[in-house]
Design an enzyme around this catalytic site. Structure first.
Site, PDB file in Angstrom:
ATOM      1  CG  HIS A 194      -2.157  -0.934   0.839  1.00 10.87           C
ATOM      2  ND1 HIS A 194      -2.239  -2.205   1.332  1.00 10.87           N
ATOM      3  CD2 HIS A 194      -3.205  -0.777   0.000  1.00 10.87           C
ATOM      4  CE1 HIS A 194      -3.324  -2.786   0.835  1.00 10.87           C
ATOM      5  NE2 HIS A 194      -3.922  -1.943   0.028  1.00 10.87           N
ATOM      6  CD  GLU A 435      -9.330  -7.591  -2.353  1.00  9.72           C
ATOM      7  OE1 GLU A 435      -8.306  -6.960  -2.604  1.00  9.72           O
ATOM      8  OE2 GLU A 435     -10.075  -7.334  -1.376  1.00  9.72           O
ATOM      9  CG  ASP A 459      -4.965  -8.136  -1.276  1.00 11.57           C
ATOM     10  OD1 ASP A 459      -3.908  -8.355  -0.676  1.00 11.57           O
ATOM     11  OD2 ASP A 459      -5.668  -7.140  -1.064  1.00 11.57           O
ATOM     12  CB  CYS A 506      -9.954  -1.967  -8.829  1.00 14.37           C
ATOM     13  SG  CYS A 506     -10.190  -3.115  -7.473  1.00 14.37           S
TER      14      CYS A 506
HETATM   15  C1  PEP Z   1      -6.128  -5.280  -4.718  1.00 14.14           C
HETATM   16  O1  PEP Z   1      -5.906  -6.071  -3.810  1.00 14.14           O
HETATM   17  O2  PEP Z   1      -5.799  -5.480  -5.908  1.00 14.14           O
HETATM   18  C2  PEP Z   1      -6.818  -4.010  -4.419  1.00 14.14           C
HETATM   19  C3  PEP Z   1      -7.225  -3.214  -5.380  1.00 14.14           C
HETATM   20  O3  PEP Z   1      -6.976  -3.683  -3.119  1.00 14.14           O
HETATM   21  P1  PEP Z   1      -5.757  -3.144  -2.223  1.00 14.14           P
HETATM   22  O4  PEP Z   1      -4.571  -2.919  -3.111  1.00 14.14           O
HETATM   23  O5  PEP Z   1      -6.201  -1.900  -1.554  1.00 14.14           O
HETATM   24  O6  PEP Z   1      -5.541  -4.263  -1.262  1.00 14.14           O
HETATM   25 MG    MG Z   2      -6.844  -5.759  -1.926  1.00 18.62          MG
END
Ligand code: PEP
Ligand code: MG
Length: 574
Positions: A194, A435, A459, A506
């Site tokens: 993140h 995920e 994820d 996403c």
């Molecule tokens: C992901 O896991 O791809 C996602 C978009 O969520 P995050 O990166 O916030 O875990």
């Molecule tokens: Mg995620």
């Protein structure tokens, strides 16, 4: 002396500037005894550092970042209070006089004593205040070492600073947003941690997993950062500097050219319309979203509203934030993910460190375990849905049982709003993130019960390949092209398409140009990514013919040899 470092490329672009080292690690302080005649001078040095630190904190309070949480002032006041407290300042002065030791050592001893006292408190809040004591002492020590504070002082304009840290938490990085570092470098971290995702949202070159950057780079060293290659050149010579300045100018020209695509619809050569959505972390990311012509928000990571604060946002504060985004998008879809806290996004108040945070109480698991917090967010989201095209997205669902529980929570929240006569959109769509491999493999339950899906590849890859996305030691194993990952992606996209359930990606894969055509070939029609990646991805869509990529995509799906897959992907992108 000039030398080069290599790390994991996280956010592209070239930055040229001076290193600004920040420390978050435990304090390493030398202890030495002073000659008697230098003791008073040492006290004066300590007093001066205390005063400079006080002024620095006061200036921070005055130039409070726009998006800072309301608690920002309280947090600075607390630090000012700790700074003025006799247990630090007076006691350290006394110790220098009494023991003829250096001021840094006296501060460290006082700090350790206070931390031990705080640790003994039963009250979690008080116990946690030890962190503030450490931060204040770190700040004084930095001042004494002649370095500026963690955050560069306001007004240091004209000098491009490059942040060099051992590690930065996503929470810290979001606070650094307004300071506009030229680039961000860290020793730790994986490309889809993140911290890296926030760095990308800053539209700032970023390289992580550098291992020893903080040891090898000195404050103020001249650096060239090539974010696309993950290369850092320390103290470059003149010809190299000139070459990178030229490349920087060329990149800027390309960026300007891409701006022409802002209002163009993302349509493939054969006329298929592709939705280009944006990922955001905070409501004030909207300016970037608009500037890059997104057709909606595909992922609002609402948990960032909860970080960097001791008191969580209440229903009204959340409602205002969600409403602002919904209204700002003027009827375009706004997909707000319920808080994905836990793992590398911990609340200030979180009491225990899970032995394996990525597999622990995270995202929807935490929401279901903290019903009051979840209900508050759902109420805020439902109320805001009256003011725009809001959809709810639920992170980390593993299967039918969690889907059912979540839907029950939402139904109950609607009922209570009905009773109170509060407006909301009764048809607000509820979607789930895919995920976890278990989610992909129990797709039917998701298709039956939810209105849309969004694949979180960050994820999904982490959990499919058993690779901690924050750990640079295993970053080289993090492979979006692994056949297992590709098959899960294909399974989810084609399953959703057949069922007529909208599906997007996403995760970071959606904004990686090398995967755009592959994802299109797998049937993806909705992409969501950081605003800075939108226009380049749109350009790739505009130059893609779906019938032409079909055969190569199928060959990639049949291949198992990594070299072969890479080769076919290169041909797809040629
Ligand atoms: C992901 O896991 O791809 C996602 C978009 O969520 P995050 O990166 O916030 O875990
Ligand atoms: Mg995620």
């Amino acid at each position: 002396m000039s030398f080069t470092l290599h790390g994991l490329p996280v956010s592209s672009g070239i930055a040229i500037g001076h290193a600004h080292l920040v420390s978050h690690t435990s304090l390493e302080v030398a202890h030495y005894v002073l000659p008697k005649h230098m003791v008073l001078e040492e006290v004066t040095r300590l007093n001066a550092a205390l005063e400079t630190t006080r002024a620095e904190l006061a200036a921070l309070r005055e130039h409070r970042p726009q998006q800072a949480a309301a608690e920002f002032d309280a947090f600075i006041d607390l630090h000012l209070m700790i700074l003025a407290d006799d247990h630090i300042s007076h006691a350290a002065r006394e110790m220098v006089l009494r023991e003829q030791c250096n001021a840094e050592w006296a501060l460290k001893v006082q700090m350790d004593g206070l931390v031990a006292q705080f640790e003994a408190f039963d009250d979690v809040y008080l116990r946690e205040r030890k962190t503030d004591v450490v931060q204040v002492v770190e700040r004084i020590l930095k001042t004494m070492s002649g370095q500026p504070g963690h955050v560069p002082p306001a007004g240091k304009q004209g000098v491009m600073l490059i942040l060099v840290a051992h590690d930065v938490s996503p929470a810290d990085l979001i606070q650094l947003k307004p300071h506009q570092f030229g680039a961000i470098l860290t020793d730790l971290g994986g490309a889809t941690s993140h911290t890296s995702i926030v760095a990308r949202s800053l539209n700032t070159p970023c390289v992580v997993g550098l291992h020893h950057a903080r040891e090898l780079i000195k404050d103020n060293d001249m650096l060239i950062v090539d974010g696309a290659q993950g290369v850092i050149i320390v103290n470059p010579d003149k010809p190299i500097l000139a070459e990178y300045k030229l490349r920087q100018t060329q990149l800027e020209l390309e960026r300007q050219k891409l701006k022409r695509l802002k209002t163009a619809r993302a349509t493939t050569l054969d006329g298929t319309v592709i939705e280009m959505y944006a990922n955001i972390e905070m409501p004030n990311d909207l300016a970037d979203v608009k500037e890059n012509g997104a057709t909606g928000i595909g992922l609002f990571r609402s948990e960032f509203l909860f970080l960097n604060r001791d008191v969580l946002p209440d229903e009204d504060e959340q409602f205002e934030a969600y409403r602002a985004v919904a209204e700002g998008m003027e009827g375009l879809p706004v997909t707000i993910r319920t808080f994905d806290l836990g793992a590398d996004k911990q609340l200030n108040s979180s009491k225990r460190v899970a032995s394996n945070p990525a597999l622990g109480l995270r995202a929807i698991r935490l929401s279901l375990a903290e019903p009051q917090m979840f209900r508050t967010q759902l109420r805020a989201l439902l109320r805001a849905s009256h003011y725009g095209n809001i959809k709810i997205l639920v992170p980390m669902l593993s299967g039918p049982s969690e889907i059912n529980q979540t839907l029950q929570f939402i139904a109950a929240t609607k009922q209570s709003l009905d009773k109170e006569g509060i407006h909301y959109n009764p048809a607000m769509q509820i979607g789930g993130m895919i995920e976890i491999p278990a989610a992909a493999l129990s797709l039917n339950a998701f298709l039956k019960k939810l209105d849309f899906l969004s694949i979180g590849t960050n994820d999904l890859i982490q959990y499919t390949l058993a690779i901690d996305r924050t750990d640079e030691e295993v970053a080289h194993l993090y492979d979006p092209l692994h056949p297992a990952v590709l098959h899960l992606l294909s399974h989810v996209i084609s399953g959703a398409n057949k069922a007529g359930v909208p599906v997007s990606v996403c995760g970071e894969m959606a904004g990686e140009l090398s995967y755009t055509r592959l994802l299109l070939g797998l049937g993806l029609r909705q992409f969501s990514m950081h605003p800075a990646q939108l226009l380049a991805t749109k350009q790739r869509v505009l130059t893609t013919s779906l019938p032409e990529i079909a055969t190569l995509t199928q060959r990639i799906m049949r291949a198992s040899d990594p070299m072969k897959i890479r080769d076919l992907l290169d041909r797809l992108n040629a």
